[in-house]
Design an enzyme around this catalytic site. Structure first.
Site, PDB file in Angstrom:
ATOM      1  N   PHE B 118      47.071  30.441  49.309  1.00 43.98           N
ATOM      2  CA  PHE B 118      46.688  31.801  48.939  1.00 43.98           C
ATOM      3  C   PHE B 118      45.642  31.748  47.829  1.00 43.98           C
ATOM      4  CE2 PHE B 118      47.953  36.212  49.539  1.00 43.98           C
ATOM      5  CZ  PHE B 118      48.582  36.135  50.748  1.00 43.98           C
ATOM      6  N   GLN B 254      42.735  46.435  40.671  1.00 48.64           N
ATOM      7  CA  GLN B 254      42.228  45.417  41.584  1.00 48.64           C
ATOM      8  C   GLN B 254      41.711  45.996  42.896  1.00 48.64           C
ATOM      9  OE1 GLN B 254      44.933  42.448  43.774  1.00 48.64           O
ATOM     10  NE2 GLN B 254      43.822  41.187  42.323  1.00 48.64           N
ATOM     11  N   GLU B 269      45.217  38.450  52.506  1.00 45.29           N
ATOM     12  CA  GLU B 269      44.576  37.227  52.075  1.00 45.29           C
ATOM     13  C   GLU B 269      45.092  36.033  52.885  1.00 45.29           C
ATOM     14  OE1 GLU B 269      43.817  37.331  47.805  1.00 45.29           O
ATOM     15  OE2 GLU B 269      44.842  35.409  47.737  1.00 45.29           O
ATOM     16  N   ARG B 300      40.684  37.587  43.923  1.00 49.18           N
ATOM     17  CA  ARG B 300      40.220  38.810  44.568  1.00 49.18           C
ATOM     18  C   ARG B 300      39.109  39.530  43.807  1.00 49.18           C
ATOM     19  NH1 ARG B 300      46.281  40.936  46.131  1.00 49.18           N
ATOM     20  NH2 ARG B 300      46.612  39.396  47.775  1.00 49.18           N
ATOM     21  N   ARG B 408      45.298  40.351  39.170  1.00 49.52           N
ATOM     22  CA  ARG B 408      46.488  39.735  39.724  1.00 49.52           C
ATOM     23  C   ARG B 408      46.138  38.754  40.839  1.00 49.52           C
ATOM     24  NH1 ARG B 408      49.240  40.605  44.159  1.00 49.52           N
ATOM     25  NH2 ARG B 408      48.577  42.714  44.710  1.00 49.52           N
TER      26      ARG B 408
END
Lengths: 235, 593
Positions: B118, B254, B269, B300, B408
């Protein structure tokens, strides 16, 4: 494009019975039916009432009858049901207001078949092991989002509101066929009752209605088969 | 007279954080009830797709320190490192507990929980990607929500479904200057309970409780393009803010790089974790230029900015504001088995097949890093000195611990709700065991009754839909991926104007039963308050850090801004103060991937 939404309206504080109302709205062909409902609510009649949350077929809030079939309003595109889109609440539940139905009996049935893992055996360290094959055995029925589309498309349920219905069975199946669970027999006994799996007449309406493409009739057949083997005393 | 209920512990919100807290309380045999404005299984935790990280090391070497480093670096060093350490250590036990509670994780050949790559998660402090995300296909959040709800049913937790929380009852407040806004009535009080509106019949219910947890989720609906559910209107955060409590780090919102073009629906993702690539209009894998080590698995905030840069440089697809996500090379088997829901979304909403087609994507508003400031036990604090508000707790996206800092990492929201949901529940059990009920003030529902009466009788010249879409457009245009003084000032002005217009909101549905139009009006007021605090916090932070990218201040400025913003509503304006970041193991460095 212009489409006509023909909506079965019911206001519990004003109406004795439901009535149809039509609204012409301008939407994009790729808009969701939920977006078209939003057009009506936002610009034409703020009192139009329906549940919705995620908007992409995951939360299960907006199941309703669209052109006579149970669908999630956020998972049907306008172009696929235009030009006249009829919208009604799911059949078989008490209508509270417009598309909003009383889901309480539905959740009560879901709870009645113990939809939770039961296993009190201690685990010394780490996770319980489960093979990919054992995991695959119940994968399909873990997808259920409890929208109610299957149960309210089932003629057996329409005829007998006490039938636990496909959604509750799907969620029991998810545990009966999970090799980590220890209460399969208990759940099978519950589903062997008068209002259990034998009410299913394999009409397949539930499979067609399921927005998560769960093979519901297959799951019910799994349960029936398990009950038959159990009766014959074979594992 | 309203209906009055009494529970030792009250949870507001039935997503992962609320349900884990409720479960922890029920395991302790505490007296607990859960309020939710939806049915619990509709909560937005269910939309989380890719995975929940824990350094189990099931498929390759890993350890919680590496996870902690990634979390701190991913958050651009605005993460409180003591909290991040708890997050990453307890992640392992929490994931194991969930498995034992029945969560159907994908499995390795030897029957362990399977793990995948990830964004921003690395081995050995940034050397390369690591398999840390535990997953159940691409519906990990759905399985977490289901498992926790199932276990709460097993433990006979009491649920009040479709109860919309409308106020927080804090005692010993200074007198309110404006009863309609209710501002200035918080700060330094003690929590006595909440007021909720029962959607079924429009009745107000007062819930007296020793301990209240707000696990009410995020506020993505303040933006035009968002992955967030309609329900995500930041209710808990806005209620606390109106009661004079601070909101921390609201400027950090975000944007997830891969939302379905124009719709904002999330494409996990996990698509890139499984090997998917981002391609610009010239067919180039542009992440090679920006993040040579992590490529498409950079964090991100960075990828969202790079997509914008590609678009601005004219390298968007067909010269438009999107790029392509390419999954074709993964093959049908991987796509079908590991990304089935993604495949379904792409087919349903775009008529495309990810096995054969490129998928148009653009950044979508996804997650509020900020929220109600709390300690690592979920206790809400009323100032930058960490003064605890006795009896009031917050967890999950509504809270700011802060473990996400300025940005995050993927999967860490699920880790957050589990670890801190559970910790909050346990802390509430201890608190309730040694505390008495705080007496309710006279007419605790008077303010909200007046607000509802005013909305129902409203002049009706303004519609909820119109004001809301103007707010969403203003926030998207001027407080989105890139920000500037000029844009933020414009947004600030727009919000003042929208607040003025919201005084003329009319609710045409005059019914008491299931009045969703009234609910939307109440939710809109919440969004306006949160937009106000977000823009004020963003204007004052004259640096670029994590998800807060200022075009006029493109560099991070640790000298001035290595601190958390606290925004408080005071006399109709936003008052800002700052709290230093807790740094234990990792000194701030330049962030490269």
């Amino acid at each position: 494009m212009e489409v006509t939404l023909k909506i079965l309206r019911f206001d519990p504080e004003a109406d004795k019975s439901p009535h149809w109302e039509s609204y012409a709205v301008d939407v994009l062909p790729t808009d969701r039916v939920l977006d078209a409902l939003g057009e009506v609510k936002g610009k034409r009649d703020g009192a139009l009432t329906y549940r919705r949350s995620c908007g992409h077929g995951i939360c299960g809030s907006d199941a309703m009858r669209i052109n006579g079939k149970n669908r999630l309003a956020c998972k049907v595109l306008v172009k696929d049901v235009a030009p006249v889109i009829t919208i009604e609440p799911m059949k078989g539940f008490r209508v509270i207001k417009d598309m909003v139905v009383d889901m309480e009996p539905f959740f009560a049935k879901y709870r009645s078949l113990k939809p939770f893992l039961i296993n009190d055996e201690p685990v010394s360290k780490g996770e319980r092991r489960q093979s990919p094959a054992a995991r695959a055995r119940y994968d399909d029925t873990t997808k259920c989002i409890l929208c109610g589309a299957c149960t309210t498309s089932c003629p057996s349920f329409w005829a007998d509101p006490d039938y636990v219905g496909p959604a509750a069975i799907v969620n029991a199946h998810r545990f009966v066929f999970d090799d980590r669970d220890r209460a399969g027999e208990e759940r099978l006994a519950l589903m062997n009752g008068r209002e259990g799996v034998w009410k299913c007449r394999t009409v397949f309406n539930c499979v067609e209605a399921c927005p998560r493409d769960i093979d519901i009739t297959g799951a019910i057949a799994d349960v029936k088969r398990a009950l038959l083997f159990q009766k014959e005393g074979t594992p | 007279m309203p209906f009055v209920h009494r529970y030792d512990c009250l949870i507001v919100g039935a997503g992962g954080a609320g349900l884990y807290a409720a479960l922890a309380l029920s395991q302790r045999k505490a007296n607990v009830a859960v309020l939710s404005k939806l049915y619990p299984t509709r909560s937005h935790t269910g939309a989380a797709q890719g995975g929940v990280s824990a350094a189990l090391g099931n498929t390759e070497d890993d350890n919680p320190d590496w996870h902690m480093f990634d979390t701190v670096k991913g958050g651009d060093y605005l993460v409180d490192q003591d909290a991040a350490e708890i997050l990453c250590r307890e992640a392992c036990d929490t994931v194991i507990e969930l498995e034992r509670l029945g969560l159907p994780f994908n499995r390795t050949e030897d029957g362990r929980i399977d793990q995948r790559r990830f964004g921003g998660h690395t081995r050995d402090f940034g050397k390369g990607p690591v398999r840390r995300a535990c997953f159940a296909a691409d519906r990990t959040g759905h399985m977490i929500l289901q498992t926790l709800y199932q276990q709460c049913i097993k433990n006979d937790v009491t649920f009040f479904d479709e109860f919309h929380v409308v106020d927080l009852i804090l005692t010993s407040p200074p007198p309110s200057p404006s009863p309609l806004q209710g501002e200035g009535r918080g700060g330094g009080g003690r929590c006595a309970g909440v007021v909720a509106y029962r959607i079924a019949d429009g009745e107000l219910h007062v819930f007296q409780a020793k301990a209240v947890l707000f696990a009410t989720g995020g506020s993505g609906r303040m933006f035009k393009i968002t992955s967030n559910a309609h329900a995500l209107t930041g209710d808990g955060m806005a209620i606390a803010y109106r009661r004079g409590l601070p909101l921390e780090d609201m400027e950090f919102f975000q944007f997830h790089p891969t939302g379905i073009y124009k719709m904002g629906i999330l494409l996990s993702e996990a698509c890139r974790g499984e090997g998917g690539k981002l391609i610009n209009g010239q067919g180039e894998r542009f992440m090679e230029r920006y993040a040579p080590t992590m490529l498409d698995l950079a964090p991100r905030d960075m990828i969202s900015r790079f997509i914008h840069q590609e678009v601005r440089a004219g390298r968007g697809v067909e010269g438009k504001d999107f790029v392509h996500l390419d999954l074709r090379h993964l093959g049908e088997k991987v796509i079908k088995e590991k990304l089935p829901d993604i495949t379904d979304f792409v087919r349903t909403y775009m008529g495309l097949d990810p096995v054969k087609d490129l998928i148009p994507v653009q950044p979508t508003a996804h997650y509020a890093m900020g929220g109600i400031p709390t300690t690592a036990n979920g206790e809400a604090v009323s100032d930058e000195k960490n003064t605890v508000v006795p009896g009031f707790y917050a967890a999950g996206e509504a809270a700011c611990v802060s473990v996400h800092g300025a940005n995050r990492l993927g999967t860490n929201s699920l880790v957050d709700i589990l670890v801190f949901g559970r910790r909050s529940g346990l802390a509430m059990a201890d608190f309730a065991a040694k505390s008495d009920f705080t007496p309710l003030p006279k007419d605790p529902e008077a303010d909200i009754r007046l607000r509802i009466k005013k909305l129902m009788a409203g002049a009706g010249t303004e519609s909820v839909t119109a004001v809301r879409s103007d707010l969403q457009a203003a926030m998207m245009d001027d407080c989105g991926v890139y920000r500037s003084e000029t844009g933020l000032k414009k947004a600030e002005k727009a919000i003042v104007d929208l607040r003025r217009r919201s005084a003329y909101l009319g609710v045409s549905d005059k019914g008491r039963q299931f009045n969703t139009e009234l609910l939307e009006a109440l939710e809109l007021e919440n969004l306006i308050d949160l937009a106000e605090s977000t823009v004020a916090s963003a204007l004052a932070r004259k640096e670029s850090r994590g998800a807060h990218a200022r075009e006029d201040f493109p560099k991070r400025d640790d000298g001035k801004f290595l601190s958390h913003t606290f925004a408080v509503k005071k006399n109709g304006a936003v008052a800002l103060s700052y709290k230093p970041v807790v740094i234990t193991k990792f000194q701030p460095q330049e962030r490269k991937y």
